[in-house]
Design an enzyme around this catalytic site. Sequence first.
Site, PDB file in Angstrom:
ATOM      1  N   GLN A 155       7.324 -50.124   1.945  1.00  0.00           N
ATOM      2  CA  GLN A 155       6.200 -50.783   1.420  1.00  0.00           C
ATOM      3  C   GLN A 155       6.288 -52.226   1.170  1.00  0.00           C
ATOM      4  O   GLN A 155       5.508 -53.312   1.027  1.00  0.00           O
ATOM      5  CB  GLN A 155       5.362 -50.049   0.408  1.00  0.00           C
ATOM      6  CG  GLN A 155       5.106 -48.681   1.054  1.00  0.00           C
ATOM      7  CD  GLN A 155       3.909 -47.907  -0.030  1.00  0.00           C
ATOM      8  OE1 GLN A 155       4.258 -47.946  -1.039  1.00  0.00           O
ATOM      9  NE2 GLN A 155       3.089 -47.133   0.738  1.00  0.00           N
ATOM     10  N   ASP A 164       6.212 -60.012   4.816  1.00  0.00           N
ATOM     11  CA  ASP A 164       5.455 -59.001   4.088  1.00  0.00           C
ATOM     12  C   ASP A 164       4.808 -59.241   3.005  1.00  0.00           C
ATOM     13  O   ASP A 164       5.177 -59.703   1.722  1.00  0.00           O
ATOM     14  CB  ASP A 164       6.383 -57.777   3.699  1.00  0.00           C
ATOM     15  CG  ASP A 164       5.811 -56.541   3.336  1.00  0.00           C
ATOM     16  OD1 ASP A 164       5.281 -55.670   4.319  1.00  0.00           O
ATOM     17  OD2 ASP A 164       5.388 -55.890   2.195  1.00  0.00           O
ATOM     18  N   ASP A 194      -4.893 -51.914   9.217  1.00  0.00           N
ATOM     19  CA  ASP A 194      -3.818 -51.691  10.198  1.00  0.00           C
ATOM     20  C   ASP A 194      -2.581 -51.531   9.054  1.00  0.00           C
ATOM     21  O   ASP A 194      -2.617 -52.150   8.143  1.00  0.00           O
ATOM     22  CB  ASP A 194      -3.447 -53.162  10.649  1.00  0.00           C
ATOM     23  CG  ASP A 194      -2.231 -52.929  11.498  1.00  0.00           C
ATOM     24  OD1 ASP A 194      -2.079 -52.393  12.432  1.00  0.00           O
ATOM     25  OD2 ASP A 194      -1.428 -54.065  11.485  1.00  0.00           O
ATOM     26  N   HIS A 198       2.245 -49.102   4.848  1.00  0.00           N
ATOM     27  CA  HIS A 198       3.165 -49.790   4.461  1.00  0.00           C
ATOM     28  C   HIS A 198       2.894 -50.818   3.480  1.00  0.00           C
ATOM     29  O   HIS A 198       3.420 -51.839   2.940  1.00  0.00           O
ATOM     30  CB  HIS A 198       3.569 -51.097   5.479  1.00  0.00           C
ATOM     31  CG  HIS A 198       4.190 -50.325   6.665  1.00  0.00           C
ATOM     32  ND1 HIS A 198       5.654 -50.192   6.542  1.00  0.00           N
ATOM     33  CD2 HIS A 198       3.765 -49.890   7.979  1.00  0.00           C
ATOM     34  CE1 HIS A 198       5.776 -49.470   7.814  1.00  0.00           C
ATOM     35  NE2 HIS A 198       4.993 -49.404   8.615  1.00  0.00           N
ATOM     36  N   GLU A 227      -4.804 -46.634   8.676  1.00  0.00           N
ATOM     37  CA  GLU A 227      -3.610 -46.281   9.511  1.00  0.00           C
ATOM     38  C   GLU A 227      -2.480 -46.031   8.888  1.00  0.00           C
ATOM     39  O   GLU A 227      -1.771 -46.661   8.299  1.00  0.00           O
ATOM     40  CB  GLU A 227      -3.182 -47.389  10.597  1.00  0.00           C
ATOM     41  CG  GLU A 227      -2.223 -47.063  11.698  1.00  0.00           C
ATOM     42  CD  GLU A 227      -1.476 -48.295  12.121  1.00  0.00           C
ATOM     43  OE1 GLU A 227      -0.594 -47.821  13.339  1.00  0.00           O
ATOM     44  OE2 GLU A 227      -1.103 -49.173  11.685  1.00  0.00           O
TER      45      GLU A 227
HETATM   46 CA   LIG Z   1       4.270 -53.792   2.761  1.00  0.00          CA
END
Ligand SMILES: [Ca+2]
Length: 493
Positions: A155, A164, A194, A198, A227
Amino acid sequence: MPRKTDVEVIAFQQPWNSIARECTQTYGPAGVAYVEISPPQESIRGTQWWTSYQPVSYRLDSKLGTEEELAHMIEECSAAGVDIIADVVLNQTTGVGEDKELTGVAGTRYNPGTGSYPGFTGNEGQHPEGVNSHDFHDYNNGASISNYRDQDEVQQGRLGGMWDFDSSSAKVRDLQSDYLARLYRLGVRGFRMDAVKHIDAEDVKALKQAMAKKIEVPEQDIYWIQEVIGNAGEAKGIQPSNYFDTGTVTQFAFAGAMKSNVPGSLNALSGLRERLGDTKRNPYAIPTDKANVFVTNWDTERNGQALSYKDGAAFALANAFSLAYDYGTPRLISDYRFTDNDAGAPGATETSVPDVNFNEACATNDGPWNCEQRWTPTRGMIAFHNYVHGTAVDHWQEGADAAVIAFSRTGKGFIAMNGSDEEASVEFETSMPDGEYCNVYAVQDCSQTVRVRKGKVRTSVPARSAVALYAGATAKAHPSSPVAVDPSTPRQD
Ligand SMILES: [Ca+2]
């Protein structure tokens, strides 16, 4: 008969103007509730489809159209009774690259080396500087994710080397909820989130709260499809159940079951709803009201983990199962032919995808666009799905061949499916009332009918095909069609 219920079609990499016309021509009349569009925000340049998943600003100016065209499509579709679901990319921006100024498809500048993205600004003039390297996670010195058993790494690490977003930051949350609120105000009524696995589930919750507050709509009334992959070998904290509070979740195990059992062992699909949906039995289960169910999506059709248009009649049969069965919210795809996994939509350039005239593109079954939304079995089974909505599966029966099954939807529908390579003569019981019904899988003009007599259906089902009946489709009650079979329909072989 309900005009629509919950059927969703992904209009993969299709321009807004093309979708607008298809809402009027096909999606609305066919009873599709939602069309899911590819990401509408500005992205990196490139002909490949995945450029849409590397956003560089919140400008609604993408390879698929301008903000004006987006708004027009939403209006046209809404007038046809179809709502738009936007694919939303919030986990990452572009790949980390050279320290060099680049421009997105709409001309916004960014620097993938320094992490400078001035195009990510707020709706009300807040955060005018956009985002910079401090607004991204810096997990393990910017390493890419490799260990999927480590929740923090999945994540906070970089997905395939992409910057990220720090989803725990108040600034990022403000920007991202602004973007979602703007789409909602434009008329978008669903959000396909999406790469949500994560993003930490707590951050996802906080983001939805922030969005709900901005648009003054209760969180539970905002439709999110998230997702999440549900791979049992991965960290607990990234599994589907973590995200049930914020919406529905993609059910990849359904696509896996289709790939494993269609067409040859349809009998193995018995009890699928319980196996995939009963959380007491299976810790990775997704209850029916939380499951977004699909035979394939654009990723799985490229990684070999699902059936696809390349499977022809078997693909149509699996889609029919997803619409006839009673588990989750069905999500179909309208896509294009490809041999190169990276290839963008037919004719895609670095900055745009050309308009598609579906009347021309779907006049044959071997053109560059697959036109699944127009296939006769698709139209027939969407109508079936909408008609039987709310009823249970009963009278599950299996033929002598493992590839032949039948089931009913209490009092309202019946389907017999034959996945084998031989025509099958069958006799099945059904809960449908006696009568003569159109075979909506095979034809759309009711030129083929099948009788229910004394609670039984005696018929023959062609190889890799089905007989599907619902009580609302009789010779008298069936809507007329100028053709028996849409020319885009794949052959039954
Ligand atoms: Ca992430």
